[in-house]
Design an enzyme around this catalytic site. Sequence first.
Site, PDB file in Angstrom:
ATOM      1  N   GLY A 218      -9.382  28.937  23.951  1.00  0.00           N
ATOM      2  CA  GLY A 218      -9.083  27.735  23.175  1.00  0.00           C
ATOM      3  C   GLY A 218      -8.451  26.675  24.057  1.00  0.00           C
ATOM      4  N   GLY A 221      -2.800  24.221  24.039  1.00  0.00           N
ATOM      5  CA  GLY A 221      -2.045  23.871  22.831  1.00  0.00           C
ATOM      6  C   GLY A 221      -2.693  24.318  21.535  1.00  0.00           C
ATOM      7  N   GLY A 223      -2.643  27.206  20.314  1.00  0.00           N
ATOM      8  CA  GLY A 223      -1.809  28.214  19.651  1.00  0.00           C
ATOM      9  C   GLY A 223      -2.147  29.639  20.060  1.00  0.00           C
ATOM     10  N   LYS A 224      -2.642  29.832  21.304  1.00  0.00           N
ATOM     11  CA  LYS A 224      -3.041  31.168  21.752  1.00  0.00           C
ATOM     12  C   LYS A 224      -1.832  32.101  21.840  1.00  0.00           C
ATOM     13  CE  LYS A 224      -4.922  29.254  25.281  1.00  0.00           C
ATOM     14  NZ  LYS A 224      -5.580  28.008  25.664  1.00  0.00           N
ATOM     15  N   THR A 225      -0.746  31.600  22.423  1.00  0.00           N
ATOM     16  CA  THR A 225       0.450  32.440  22.570  1.00  0.00           C
ATOM     17  C   THR A 225       0.996  32.828  21.205  1.00  0.00           C
ATOM     18  OG1 THR A 225       0.927  31.174  24.559  1.00  0.00           O
ATOM     19  CG2 THR A 225       2.676  32.595  23.736  1.00  0.00           C
ATOM     20  N   GLU A 442     -13.422  -8.168  15.406  1.00  0.00           N
ATOM     21  CA  GLU A 442     -12.857  -7.036  14.656  1.00  0.00           C
ATOM     22  C   GLU A 442     -13.092  -7.206  13.159  1.00  0.00           C
ATOM     23  OE1 GLU A 442     -12.027  -4.377  16.123  1.00  0.00           O
ATOM     24  OE2 GLU A 442     -12.071  -5.254  18.134  1.00  0.00           O
ATOM     25  N   HIS A 445     -16.526  -5.817  12.408  1.00  0.00           N
ATOM     26  CA  HIS A 445     -16.525  -4.351  12.298  1.00  0.00           C
ATOM     27  C   HIS A 445     -15.950  -3.921  10.937  1.00  0.00           C
ATOM     28  CE1 HIS A 445     -17.745  -3.364  16.327  1.00  0.00           C
ATOM     29  NE2 HIS A 445     -16.675  -3.868  16.925  1.00  0.00           N
ATOM     30  N   ASP A 516     -19.307  -1.226  22.448  1.00  0.00           N
ATOM     31  CA  ASP A 516     -20.024  -0.980  21.194  1.00  0.00           C
ATOM     32  C   ASP A 516     -21.494  -0.714  21.480  1.00  0.00           C
ATOM     33  OD1 ASP A 516     -17.681  -1.558  19.843  1.00  0.00           O
ATOM     34  OD2 ASP A 516     -18.193  -3.668  19.541  1.00  0.00           O
TER      35      ASP A 516
HETATM   36 ZN    ZN Z   1     -16.301  -3.913  18.987  1.00  0.00          ZN
END
Ligand code: ZN
Length: 616
Positions: A218, A221, A223-225, A442, A445, A516
């Site tokens: 994995g 971080g 969460g293996k331990t 923006e 979008h 984009d």
């Molecule tokens: Zn853009």
Amino acid sequence: MKSLFSNKKLMKTAGATLGIVLAMILVWMSVTADEPGRSTVAAAMETESASYFVTERDFSALANDVKSGKARSVGLATEYALVSLEDGKRYYVRTETHRALVAEALKERLTSAAPAVFSLGNIQPPAPPLTVLGRSLSPVLLTLLGPLLILFLILQMNPMRGMGGLFKTADKPDTRFKDVIGVEEAKEALQDIVAYLKRPQKFAELGAKAPKGVILEGHFGAGKTLLARAVAGEAGVSFIALSGSDFSDMFLGVGVRRVKKLFELARKQAPCVIFIDEIDGLGRRSGGSSGAETENNRIINALLVELDGFKSGSGIVVLGATNNVASLDPALIRPGRFNRTCHLGLPDVDERQALFQMYANSLRMAGDADFRQLARLSAGLSPASIANAVNSAALLAAKEDAPAVTQVHLQRTLEQTLMGGPSSPGQSALGAEERERIAVHEAGHAVIASVLGLGVIEKVSILKRGQALGVTWVTQEQDATLQSEPAVRARMTMLLAGRGAEALVLKTGSTGAANDLEHVSRMAFRMVTEFGFSRQIGPFSYAGLPDQERHGIHAEAIVEAREITKDVEIRCNELLVEHRGALELLTAELLEHETVTGDVVRACVAAESTPRALAA
Ligand code: ZN
């Protein structure tokens, strides 16, 4: 980094910087002016300077002591400040890089009685002990050093050196599977390991092959331990943890002896779990013949011998953690050794919500936090990153002297984690024209995302952040594992809407849409070559072709991918013309507020269809 930040914070504006310079001049002027009584105290400080140089503290300690009134007197020399406290304690601070900060800290205290501030002559810390030793080294001492050196080397070769923690970690953890949020599949897959550890003899009696080793794969971080601890905790057995690199040593043979010691210990503790973190640290055998490589091979062989020698019912299971199984020695993952791999995936949106709830439990939170929104915003983060973000939010709240951690603190740290760098308000560097272009882009979008119902619009901002000049942040209610063709096209439409809005409103395009376009082109190419969304090429995947066959048909695929992007552009432009009213309303909002929420975007779209509502 830390001092850079505090400097940065302090020198927020040119005005503040000037203030500090003035204060510095003031302090240094005042400390050089002879005050009554100065000479005796300062002279005492100079003669007793050695007693100050015993304890070094950092600048913040000095600032605190001055602020809280604990500091009785402060002596300033070129490179050091000597501090004596009301309770008689003494220490020194290196000031060569912090002169401005020291001055700032002392500025407010100039008029009050405490602390008294003096300038000192050129004081220096006493010579370090080593040179003193060097000066007084007698021939007798030298003859003693030889045997000492040999003793040191013998201690170095002790196989358990640096593994002192090994014995301490042979505990029975309280961790249970329920404490590990997410990774349900891995937990499911480890159930029989737990069953085996609970009753190893039962397995032996039934003649079943006992499990020996499991690889937990994995992300960092993931969460293996924690999961490994939970296996031991669920079974109620001992847990011995160490790291793959603990086996390597500068002395030949030590690693092999450590492996033997480890399994000796495990046999005594059995039933137990041995957890080897970063097992790839030892699990890479090489064909080379250098000393280090052959030593590595010997360590792996020793481990394999131990694994192969497990008797059925021995009650020992080795869990090895790695972030990439492919980097392990194939001999390790052969049947009868680490013959199973559990993959720990990243948490999904529900699991992330639970993680935020769990970590936030230990914080003083203000009001009702929207954990669902935080979960949506944190797609792709590991449990450790989420823990980290919650902690950073608490630090942010502390820095702002806020009474509690708020949703906004958490949002801001998440943004920083995902987009890199804090947003820079002000935008003084941007011209009015550029600022308007970014707002239009923006808004394009955001309006299209809203009109097409593409997930939850969290916020739209024209503040520069990392590489991006502006941001439209859209998240998903649920983590999607597959997307329909219309959904892919809708996303492409939204991506093209920034460029489309610029062309519609400002009559020209700009270089700001490069990113984009890159995304849209990649999606269009994959539609044709991987997903079978193509009219000409049909249900066909390039991935199924041998490498040498792939080149000839690229030209054909590119032609069709371009046609798809043009189709999407036409649709995008129609929508923009249709919703031009909303586009202009949102552009104005962005120019005014720089950052707006999804609610504002929705309001702009709604207002355009009912113009009177806005006037009201
Ligand atoms: Zn853009």
